[in-house]
Design a protein around this motif. Sequence first.
Motif, PDB file in Angstrom:
ATOM      1  N   THR A 109       0.817  -1.217   0.000  1.00 13.78           N
ATOM      2  CA  THR A 109       0.000   0.000   0.000  1.00 13.78           C
ATOM      3  C   THR A 109       0.850   1.266   0.000  1.00 13.78           C
ATOM      4  O   THR A 109       0.426   2.295  -0.522  1.00 13.78           O
ATOM      5  CB  THR A 109      -0.908   0.014   1.241  1.00 13.78           C
ATOM      6  OG1 THR A 109      -0.088  -0.123   2.406  1.00 13.78           O
ATOM      7  CG2 THR A 109      -1.900  -1.128   1.199  1.00 13.78           C
ATOM      8  N   ASN A 131      -6.081  -0.270   5.142  1.00 12.38           N
ATOM      9  CA  ASN A 131      -5.929  -1.511   4.398  1.00 12.38           C
ATOM     10  C   ASN A 131      -5.325  -2.525   5.353  1.00 12.38           C
ATOM     11  O   ASN A 131      -4.128  -2.520   5.627  1.00 12.38           O
ATOM     12  CB  ASN A 131      -5.028  -1.304   3.180  1.00 12.38           C
ATOM     13  CG  ASN A 131      -5.012  -2.522   2.264  1.00 12.38           C
ATOM     14  OD1 ASN A 131      -5.513  -3.578   2.632  1.00 12.38           O
ATOM     15  ND2 ASN A 131      -4.444  -2.369   1.088  1.00 12.38           N
ATOM     16  N   PHE A 136      -2.199  -4.572  -2.146  1.00 12.01           N
ATOM     17  CA  PHE A 136      -3.230  -4.461  -3.180  1.00 12.01           C
ATOM     18  C   PHE A 136      -2.913  -5.465  -4.270  1.00 12.01           C
ATOM     19  O   PHE A 136      -1.735  -5.747  -4.565  1.00 12.01           O
ATOM     20  CB  PHE A 136      -3.266  -3.060  -3.789  1.00 12.01           C
ATOM     21  CG  PHE A 136      -3.865  -2.022  -2.891  1.00 12.01           C
ATOM     22  CD1 PHE A 136      -5.175  -2.103  -2.474  1.00 12.01           C
ATOM     23  CD2 PHE A 136      -3.099  -0.941  -2.462  1.00 12.01           C
ATOM     24  CE1 PHE A 136      -5.729  -1.152  -1.646  1.00 12.01           C
ATOM     25  CE2 PHE A 136      -3.641   0.023  -1.640  1.00 12.01           C
ATOM     26  CZ  PHE A 136      -4.953  -0.083  -1.229  1.00 12.01           C
ATOM     27  N   TRP A 146      -9.959  -2.856  -3.826  1.00 13.02           N
ATOM     28  CA  TRP A 146      -9.730  -2.671  -2.387  1.00 13.02           C
ATOM     29  C   TRP A 146     -11.053  -2.919  -1.662  1.00 13.02           C
ATOM     30  O   TRP A 146     -12.075  -2.319  -2.003  1.00 13.02           O
ATOM     31  CB  TRP A 146      -9.205  -1.255  -2.124  1.00 13.02           C
ATOM     32  CG  TRP A 146      -8.996  -0.901  -0.686  1.00 13.02           C
ATOM     33  CD1 TRP A 146      -8.605  -1.737   0.309  1.00 13.02           C
ATOM     34  CD2 TRP A 146      -9.177   0.391  -0.093  1.00 13.02           C
ATOM     35  NE1 TRP A 146      -8.511  -1.066   1.489  1.00 13.02           N
ATOM     36  CE2 TRP A 146      -8.845   0.252   1.281  1.00 13.02           C
ATOM     37  CE3 TRP A 146      -9.550   1.639  -0.570  1.00 13.02           C
ATOM     38  CZ2 TRP A 146      -8.920   1.314   2.166  1.00 13.02           C
ATOM     39  CZ3 TRP A 146      -9.611   2.708   0.304  1.00 13.02           C
ATOM     40  CH2 TRP A 146      -9.299   2.544   1.665  1.00 13.02           C
TER      41      TRP A 146
END
Length: 396
Positions: A109, A131, A136, A146
Amino acid sequence: MLYIRYLLIVDFIFLCMKGSFGGDGTTAENVTSLRKALLKDYDPYLRPRRLQEDPVIINASFGVSRLHDLNEKERKISILGYFRFSWIDEFLVWDKDKHQNISDIVVKTDDIWWPTIGLGNPIADFETMKNTYGIFQVSFSGVITWSPGALFSVMCDMKLQKFPFDTQTCDFVFVVLGYTKKDIVINANPDILNVQGTTEWDILETKILELPGGSNGLNIRFTLRRKPYFVLLTVTMPLTLLSILNIFVFLIPVESGEKTSYAISTFLAYSIYLSVMGSSLPDDAESIVYMTLYIEIMMFLSVLIMALVIIQIRLVFYHGDDPLPCCPENSVTNEEDTDVISIDLNDKSIRKENEPSKSKKRTWSNSMAMIDRILFAFFFLALCTFNIIFFTLMLR
């Protein structure tokens, strides 16, 4: 059967040959070199558009795992929900045919750009969505997905006037920080996934709305309706039966000495219900709750009935033999005549004669039963009228 076995053996041999001779298999070195090439000159503070005038279009959908809590006292609603965001990063696009058919990679991220989104009306401190996994997944076409999730708690302006037949509307406002609508455009899916109510609330409607003005974000609106059955059975029904039971004090004779204790017991029962209702409703309610007003009026009637009972007992105790001042004749006649039996000894016969009853003075003592019947009828009609008006307002 032999044909199927033959096909399985051929497929197994083909896979072994493909792994032995390499084919288009992907190695760890291929993925690492592709990731390094894509992130070599990548600036995570720059919007992923080669032309910075173009907005980043973010597709958003929202799902609800469950409605966690709705507290009328604190005016708080909590839901366990999750988002699904996706956007295209033009700096992370590659031709998979030229890179050993690699269709997707994983990046940290901190290495790429991603939107900063937070809950705009939290009940506690303001925080942005994180996150959790720290990575990702990026496809070869530059699509990044996401899916953050959390327990979201917000303040909800509740209207409890028609409790327990109330309907509440609560908003969860999510804002995009640092960018305007020219920079980021959120394309929201109007359908909210997996919407389920609770044992106390039904979710009637869900909407995803745009924020008014120049604010950039989403407003997720829930319309909830309370299930009134529990409150009806535990609060409303006992109160209605208690209000009917309250007027039966006028059917107890004054001479029994139980009228006052009966009226006080009913009044104390209303006080207990009022305290229970007050503990579940907000202290600063903007409007009068009909249920609370109902209990207050029932308590007022109970106090009025108790005052009348005390006056009745005092009149009988101190002025029981005094005539009524309202009756000009001050007399009362029995409804039935008196049968008189006379015996004639000479004729040895028995005769039954009907003799009119004698009138007696109308006093407070012998008139209290009639007064009780009048008061019982009056309060019964008043109670029925009030209950009809109350439930009409509640169900309207």
